[in-house]
Scaffold this active site. Structure first.
Site, PDB file in Angstrom:
ATOM      1  N   ASP A   1      37.682  86.270  56.458  1.00 60.64           N
ATOM      2  CA  ASP A   1      38.046  85.197  57.043  1.00 60.64           C
ATOM      3  C   ASP A   1      36.950  84.537  57.867  1.00 60.64           C
ATOM      4  OD1 ASP A   1      39.369  83.650  59.594  1.00 60.64           O
ATOM      5  OD2 ASP A   1      39.995  85.591  60.944  1.00 60.64           O
TER       6      ASP A   1
ATOM      7  N   LYS B   1      37.247  65.769  55.614  1.00 58.42           N
ATOM      8  CA  LYS B   1      36.286  66.616  54.431  1.00 58.42           C
ATOM      9  C   LYS B   1      35.906  65.467  53.904  1.00 58.42           C
ATOM     10  CE  LYS B   1      38.101  68.447  52.212  1.00 58.42           C
ATOM     11  NZ  LYS B   1      37.781  69.957  51.395  1.00 58.42           N
TER      12      LYS B   1
ATOM     13  N   SER C   1      38.094  65.932  48.911  1.00 57.79           N
ATOM     14  CA  SER C   1      38.569  64.859  49.111  1.00 57.79           C
ATOM     15  C   SER C   1      38.710  63.476  48.383  1.00 57.79           C
ATOM     16  CB  SER C   1      39.373  65.235  50.545  1.00 57.79           C
ATOM     17  OG  SER C   1      40.786  64.243  50.382  1.00 57.79           O
TER      18      SER C   1
ATOM     19  N   TYR D   1      42.524  65.558  59.363  1.00 57.64           N
ATOM     20  CA  TYR D   1      42.363  66.152  57.856  1.00 57.64           C
ATOM     21  C   TYR D   1      41.334  64.880  57.049  1.00 57.64           C
ATOM     22  CZ  TYR D   1      43.050  67.372  52.988  1.00 57.64           C
ATOM     23  OH  TYR D   1      42.759  67.839  51.888  1.00 57.64           O
TER      24      TYR D   1
END
Length: 301
Positions: free
Chosen positions: A64, A161, A143, A157
């Site tokens: 995790d 990234k 990304s 997001y």
């Protein structure tokens, strides 16, 4: 290169493809994922079945990435079983979809925790051993949004990234003299073959999200569809896994700093070439160019 590879966020998507590709290539591969006895029990079973059918060394480990104790325990389990972790693939990530204002600050913290802070937890667990051995490899799954096109409704997001990319750049030079290599793999927007959009986080503030519908009606549904239009029909997310396998297998010191896998061609490759060239020139100006090349076993940069 042979040895043990640990991949975070390997229950599905790029992560699941990558662990299978690495195992097929002969590596002892650990698919790191959370809740292995609950939510991801099916993914654990699928990985075990793949290993059995293909006679490869693919294992799962509880990991995790939002919990340092879980990360430390997972790294300890892999290390005790194999002797050392040779490669870490930072793949864990969380997509979001919606107007930026409608996400609560707590949601942004959650996105940044998964996409950025998780890499710090895993690095702190594995790097002491790599530094001691003067060997290792970090692979960061980034990304194209960092340098390429950034359509609306994906802001949190994209920000996370981009932050990961900058962290990766710093680690690369800070680990070079320890003989630890680092590379960034930059996937484009694959809207099929992965579950990124299907599992995307949506805004908690539904009232603010509805307010955007007055002038941006239907845009949230349009984003993924219009991204899909950019990709050629033959676009295959497995190409990302193949790029990672190629990096892992390349000789130390010869790996490219960045590899872009972008069938949609959103401009990331062109801009990142300029950005990385500026980075190299800056290190020339401050007379630290040795940090741009990992130190090999014979002590040479």
């Amino acid at each position: 290169m042979s040895g043990t590879v640990l991949v975070s966020g390997a229950s599905s998507g790029f992560g699941a493809m990558t662990v299978r590709a690495l195992a097929d290539a002969g590596y002892t591969t650990y698919a790191g994922m959370r809740d292995t006895s609950g939510h991801n029990a099916r993914s654990v079973a699928d990985a075990a079945e793949y290993a059995r059918q293909h006679s490869v060394d693919l294992r799962s480990v509880e990991l995790d990435v939002s919990d340092q104790r879980s990360v430390d325990a997972g790294v300890r389990e892999v290390t005790e079983a194999t002797g050392a972790i040779d490669v870490v693939v930072h793949n864990a990530g969380h997509m979001v979809l919606g107007p930026a204002e409608a996400f609560t600050p707590e949601q942004l913290l959650d996105v940044y925790d998964t996409n950025v802070v998780s890499t710090q937890r895993l690095n702190r667990a594995v790097l002491p051993g790599m530094r001691e051995r003067r060997d290792g490899l970090l692979v960061w799954v980034g990304s194209t949004s960092t340098y390429g096109g950034t359509p609306p409704y994906l802001g949190p997001y994209f920000g996370s990234k981009a932050a990961e990319d900058h962290v990766a750049k710093s680690y690369a030079v800070e680990l070079a003299r320890f003989g630890i290599d680092s590379a960034i793999v930059v996937p484009g927007s694959y809207t099929s073959g992965t579950n990124h959009f299907a599992h995307a986080m949506l805004p908690d503030d539904e009232d603010r999200a509805r307010a955007y519908e007055e002038l941006y009606a239907g845009l949230m549904d349009d984003v993924s569809a219009r991204l899909a239009e950019l990709a050629p029909p033959e676009a295959d997310p497995y190409e990302v896994a193949k790029a990672i396998v190629s990096l892992v297998g390349a000789p130390k010191g010869s790996r490219p700093f960045r590899v872009t896998v972008d069938p949609a061609n959103d401009g990331s490759s062109e801009v990142s070439e300029v950005a990385d060239r500026v980075r190299e020139r800056f290190y020339e100006r401050i007379r630290l160019t040795d940090l741009l090349t990992v130190r090999t076993a014979d002590g040479r940069a």
